[in-house]
Design an enzyme around this catalytic site. Structure first.
Site, PDB file in Angstrom:
ATOM      1  N   SER A 191       0.833  -1.201   0.000  1.00 20.68           N
ATOM      2  CA  SER A 191       0.000   0.000   0.000  1.00 20.68           C
ATOM      3  C   SER A 191       0.876   1.263   0.000  1.00 20.68           C
ATOM      4  O   SER A 191       1.631   1.473  -0.939  1.00 20.68           O
ATOM      5  CB  SER A 191      -0.954  -0.048   1.204  1.00 20.68           C
ATOM      6  OG  SER A 191      -1.974   0.904   1.055  1.00 20.68           O
ATOM      7  N   ASP A 239      -9.941  -5.314  -3.918  1.00 19.50           N
ATOM      8  CA  ASP A 239      -9.311  -4.380  -2.976  1.00 19.50           C
ATOM      9  C   ASP A 239     -10.278  -3.252  -2.668  1.00 19.50           C
ATOM     10  O   ASP A 239     -10.731  -2.536  -3.563  1.00 19.50           O
ATOM     11  CB  ASP A 239      -8.016  -3.827  -3.585  1.00 19.50           C
ATOM     12  CG  ASP A 239      -7.166  -3.096  -2.552  1.00 19.50           C
ATOM     13  OD1 ASP A 239      -7.707  -2.191  -1.867  1.00 19.50           O
ATOM     14  OD2 ASP A 239      -5.986  -3.427  -2.430  1.00 19.50           O
ATOM     15  N   HIS A 247      -7.358  -5.882   0.519  1.00 21.04           N
ATOM     16  CA  HIS A 247      -6.174  -5.082   0.860  1.00 21.04           C
ATOM     17  C   HIS A 247      -5.455  -5.604   2.102  1.00 21.04           C
ATOM     18  O   HIS A 247      -4.451  -5.024   2.526  1.00 21.04           O
ATOM     19  CB  HIS A 247      -6.637  -3.630   1.107  1.00 21.04           C
ATOM     20  CG  HIS A 247      -5.555  -2.607   0.942  1.00 21.04           C
ATOM     21  ND1 HIS A 247      -5.009  -2.273  -0.278  1.00 21.04           N
ATOM     22  CD2 HIS A 247      -4.919  -1.815   1.848  1.00 21.04           C
ATOM     23  CE1 HIS A 247      -4.089  -1.340  -0.117  1.00 21.04           C
ATOM     24  NE2 HIS A 247      -4.008  -1.039   1.166  1.00 21.04           N
TER      25      HIS A 247
END
Lengths: 275, 275
Positions: free
Chosen positions: A146, A221, A253
């Site tokens: 991320s 996600d 995610h």
């Protein structure tokens, strides 16, 4: 440097250490896994940069990376994601301030004294670990999740020759066009003209990374719109960049996603580090 | 039953669910991993009982078990370690009350209304998951860590024919002779004459488990004196019990230890479940 803990793990040692950081003007904590091979001499290094809200600890306990790093004889370094502690500014939002350093050097108040995670991860911490652990700093690779995927990609492209390979799990690919990026770059830096060198898609449009790239992102996600995967995919294809972007069906995610593909990522880096 | 979360994980699904428990008189939460094979029909089950201070979540995020369960096509169930919530009694100590159910049914006040983790794990939760998930309840195995290792060993021996194999990571082996046991059994039960059926060493001295046992404990376990590994080792040898107790050099009591040997444990159970 102070030892916080050392635990035997997959035949090696998972350590946690703290030190006073000059560039962040506070104490910083990091995790470092040394495989068994480190007893016999320097081992290659894989950096893992974490995402928003994480500390040095999240990936160290939840990504399952040590299993595969031990198999490949590779050290892992888990830096924190921001400066912390009394006197370090923060914000009520989860995505600004502590836990959200974004791997850049701030120039604006109140952030500039402490929020210098680019210099910390690119310069200060490498010098510290090179001095204190049996690491082969000529064989480094970098990955992240991320916000940490953004950090990994931008560092790999900006620090030419440093990393043999780069990978990322659900990276923020185009922060200058995302609410995960514009808000933080604006707060830490102000003027938009400084932003370009810290946007993986813009960097890719202006050149290539001299090595392979591996990116995994889940089709489910929950932050997919903030990641901008499509922009980086387009830029990589246009540049004929060696690499692959994999959209993984049904994954989100979380670290359940990260841990699922960790074996692939470490095998990918091992090929570059030992190749 | 309520779905708290479901995440794609190693080709399967890591879910978290809650339900109202009759035996614990409160809402209970558990984790359940289903491998990809569960789409095609019932899969074997491995129970994982956690240790002191843990919830359903610790092993689910830190033990790295899903990687190997996915490889073997086995479901994993992660129960909580005690009742929780408003109105559920607790104690200031980390090793009594919430987070410290010890896998027994309490008879003493203030514990007896809620602290019935034996009945919960042995009866209520199996019935619930059998009804709601594609699980082959004729093929079950059980493992656990520390207090959960005690739970796994005592359940495997007491519930004859239920589990094909049992393993444990740094289990409390002889609670009636340990401060991890005497304190809690005394509080939850009072009279010492009820304790015997919940002490793995005493159970082993009185009979054997009809299947293989695998136990891993670190030589540097910081709670080694509380575990009483030597007593169970002696009892297993005296009974000619099929199994192995491995003392792992340099390892401690942490999940870095658990995750290191998880692959071995799941392969061990797979052999029994598919054998």
């Amino acid at each position: 440097m102070k030892t916080i803990s050392e635990n035997r793990c997959f035949g090696g040692t998972q350590g946690v250490y703290s030190h006073t950081s000059d560039v962040c003007s506070c104490d910083m904590t990091f995790g470092l896994f040394l495989p068994a091979e480190a007893k016999d001499g320097p081992v290659p290094v894989l950096w893992y940069l974490s995402g928003l809200t994480c500390t040095h600890e999240n990936a160290m306990t939840k990504a399952g990376a040590q299993a595969w790093a031990a198999e490949q004889g590779i050290a892992l370094i888990f830096p924190d994601t921001s400066p912390r502690g009394e006197g370090v500014p923060d914000d009520e939002a989860y995505d600004l301030g502590q836990g959200a350093g974004f791997y850049i050097d701030a120039t604006q108040e109140p952030w500039s004294q402490h929020f210098n995670m680019w210099s910390y991860v690119a310069e200060e911490l490498p010098a510290l670990v090179a001095e204190n652990f049996p690491l082969d700093m000529d064989r480094q690779a970098i990955t992240g999740h991320s916000m940490g995927g953004h950090g990994a990609l931008t560092m790999a492209m900006a620090l030419k020759g440093r990393f043999r390979s780069v990978s990322a799990f659900a990276p923020i690919c185009h922060p200058t066009a995302s609410d995960w990026g514009r808000k933080q770059f604006g707060a830490y830096w102000g003027d938009e003209k400084n932003w370009r060198p810290h946007d993986a898609t813009l960097l890719m449009q202006g050149g290539e990374f001299d090595g392979p790239i591996l990116i995994d992102t889940g089709t489910d996600d929950q932050f997919g719109d903030l990641l901008g995967t499509e922009h980086l995919a387009q830029a990589m294809a246009a540049q004929r960049q060696e690499g692959q972007i994999r959209l993984q069906k049904g994954y989100d995610h979380s670290y359940f996603f990260v841990s699922t593909f960790m074996e692939d990522h470490i095998a990918f880096h091992a090929e570059a580090l030992y190749g």
